[in-house]
Write a protein that holds these residues in place. Structure first.
Motif, short mmCIF file in Angstrom:
data_model
loop_
_atom_site.label_atom_id
_atom_site.label_comp_id
_atom_site.label_asym_id
_atom_site.label_seq_id
_atom_site.Cartn_x
_atom_site.Cartn_y
_atom_site.Cartn_z
N VAL A 14 40.01 42.01 -99.77
CA VAL A 14 39.25 41.24 -98.80
C VAL A 14 40.28 40.48 -97.97
O VAL A 14 41.19 39.86 -98.51
N ASN A 15 40.14 40.50 -96.65
CA ASN A 15 41.08 39.81 -95.77
C ASN A 15 40.57 38.42 -95.41
O ASN A 15 41.28 37.43 -95.56
N HIS A 16 39.35 38.35 -94.87
CA HIS A 16 38.81 37.05 -94.47
C HIS A 16 37.30 37.10 -94.39
O HIS A 16 36.71 38.18 -94.39
N ILE A 17 36.71 35.93 -94.32
CA ILE A 17 35.30 35.81 -93.99
C ILE A 17 35.23 34.97 -92.72
O ILE A 17 36.11 34.13 -92.48
N SER A 18 34.25 35.21 -91.89
CA SER A 18 34.05 34.42 -90.67
C SER A 18 32.79 33.60 -90.83
O SER A 18 31.76 34.11 -91.29
N LEU A 19 32.88 32.35 -90.43
CA LEU A 19 31.74 31.44 -90.52
C LEU A 19 31.52 30.78 -89.17
O LEU A 19 32.46 30.24 -88.58
N ILE A 20 30.29 30.84 -88.69
CA ILE A 20 29.94 30.15 -87.45
C ILE A 20 29.63 28.71 -87.82
O ILE A 20 28.90 28.44 -88.77
N CYS A 21 30.20 27.78 -87.07
CA CYS A 21 30.03 26.36 -87.42
C CYS A 21 29.67 25.52 -86.20
O CYS A 21 29.91 25.90 -85.07
N ARG A 22 29.07 24.37 -86.49
CA ARG A 22 28.70 23.42 -85.44
C ARG A 22 29.93 22.75 -84.87
O ARG A 22 30.02 22.53 -83.68
N SER A 23 30.86 22.40 -85.75
CA SER A 23 32.06 21.68 -85.35
C SER A 23 33.25 22.25 -86.10
O SER A 23 33.33 22.14 -87.32
N VAL A 24 34.18 22.85 -85.36
CA VAL A 24 35.38 23.41 -85.99
C VAL A 24 36.14 22.30 -86.70
O VAL A 24 36.63 22.49 -87.82
N GLU A 25 36.21 21.12 -86.11
CA GLU A 25 36.96 20.02 -86.71
C GLU A 25 36.37 19.60 -88.05
O GLU A 25 37.09 19.41 -89.02
N GLN A 26 35.03 19.43 -88.12
CA GLN A 26 34.39 19.05 -89.38
C GLN A 26 34.58 20.13 -90.44
O GLN A 26 34.85 19.82 -91.61
N LEU A 53 42.03 29.62 -91.33
CA LEU A 53 42.59 28.96 -92.50
C LEU A 53 42.90 30.01 -93.55
O LEU A 53 42.34 31.12 -93.51
N PHE A 54 43.76 29.66 -94.49
CA PHE A 54 44.14 30.61 -95.53
C PHE A 54 44.31 29.87 -96.85
O PHE A 54 44.76 28.73 -96.88
N GLY A 55 43.96 30.55 -97.93
CA GLY A 55 44.18 30.02 -99.27
C GLY A 55 43.65 30.98 -100.30
O GLY A 55 42.70 31.73 -100.04
N TYR A 56 44.29 30.99 -101.47
CA TYR A 56 43.80 31.79 -102.60
C TYR A 56 43.71 33.27 -102.27
O TYR A 56 42.87 33.99 -102.79
#
Length: 172
Positions: A14-26, A53-56
């Motif tokens: 698995v490379n990444h997941i994409s999430l749509i968000c209200r505020s990138v900063e939050q 972002l990246f981790g694990y």
């Protein structure tokens, strides 16, 4: 249904997941300060707001919603909802930290063959479900043949009953 043929697309991970968000900063704040991800370079050719972002061993791509006010927000923590799960070192430490951060969560337990798996579920700022577990205690057992086609205990019981009937018919 066609029988599984291994890895037809020659996938590696698995490379990444994409999430749509209200505020990138939050969302960045949450994924960095709650889950421990770190920001990575995002291609400058992308013409919309977001962050990587990246981790694990996995990436999370945050995509700013065009109409954030129209995004539905889930309030109820439902362990059966879409989620991403993370393995942890100590469920006690995770639960203590969630309490300190005043993050609402739900607790669940799964038991299989005398092995108990503890789970904690909570939401990111946009209502996407996060699970933290000690799932590594549950063995990964590949399914083969007819059993692999079963997606529920009901189907498994039906198949076992059919197999018993077939055996009885063969004995006649």
């Amino acid at each position: 249904m066609k029988e599984s043929v291994g890895n037809p697309l020659r996938l590696q991970s698995v490379n990444h997941i994409s999430l749509i968000c209200r505020s990138v900063e939050q969302s960045m704040d949450f994924y960095q300060n709650v889950l421990g991800f770190y920001p990575i370079r995002r291609p400058g050719s992308l013409d919309f707001d977001g962050a990587w972002l990246f981790g694990y061993g996995i990436g999370i791509h945050l995509l700013e919603a065009e109409n954030p006010e129209k995004l539905p927000k889930k309030k109820e923590i439902n362990p059966k909802d879409n989620h991403i799960s993370f393995q942890c070192e100590s469920m006690v430490a995770v639960e203590k930290k969630l309490k300190e951060m005043e993050i609402d969560y739900a607790r669940a337990t799964v038991e299989e063959g005398g092995i108990q798996v503890d789970q904690l579920f909570f939401h990111d700022p946009d209502g996407f479900m996060i699970e933290i577990c000690n799932c590594d205690s549950l063995p990964v057992i590949p399914l083969v043949g007819e059993v692999a086609r079963s997606c529920s205990l009901v189907n498994l019981e039906k198949m076992q009953n059919q197999q018993q009937i077939q055996k009885m018919l063969q004995q006649l």
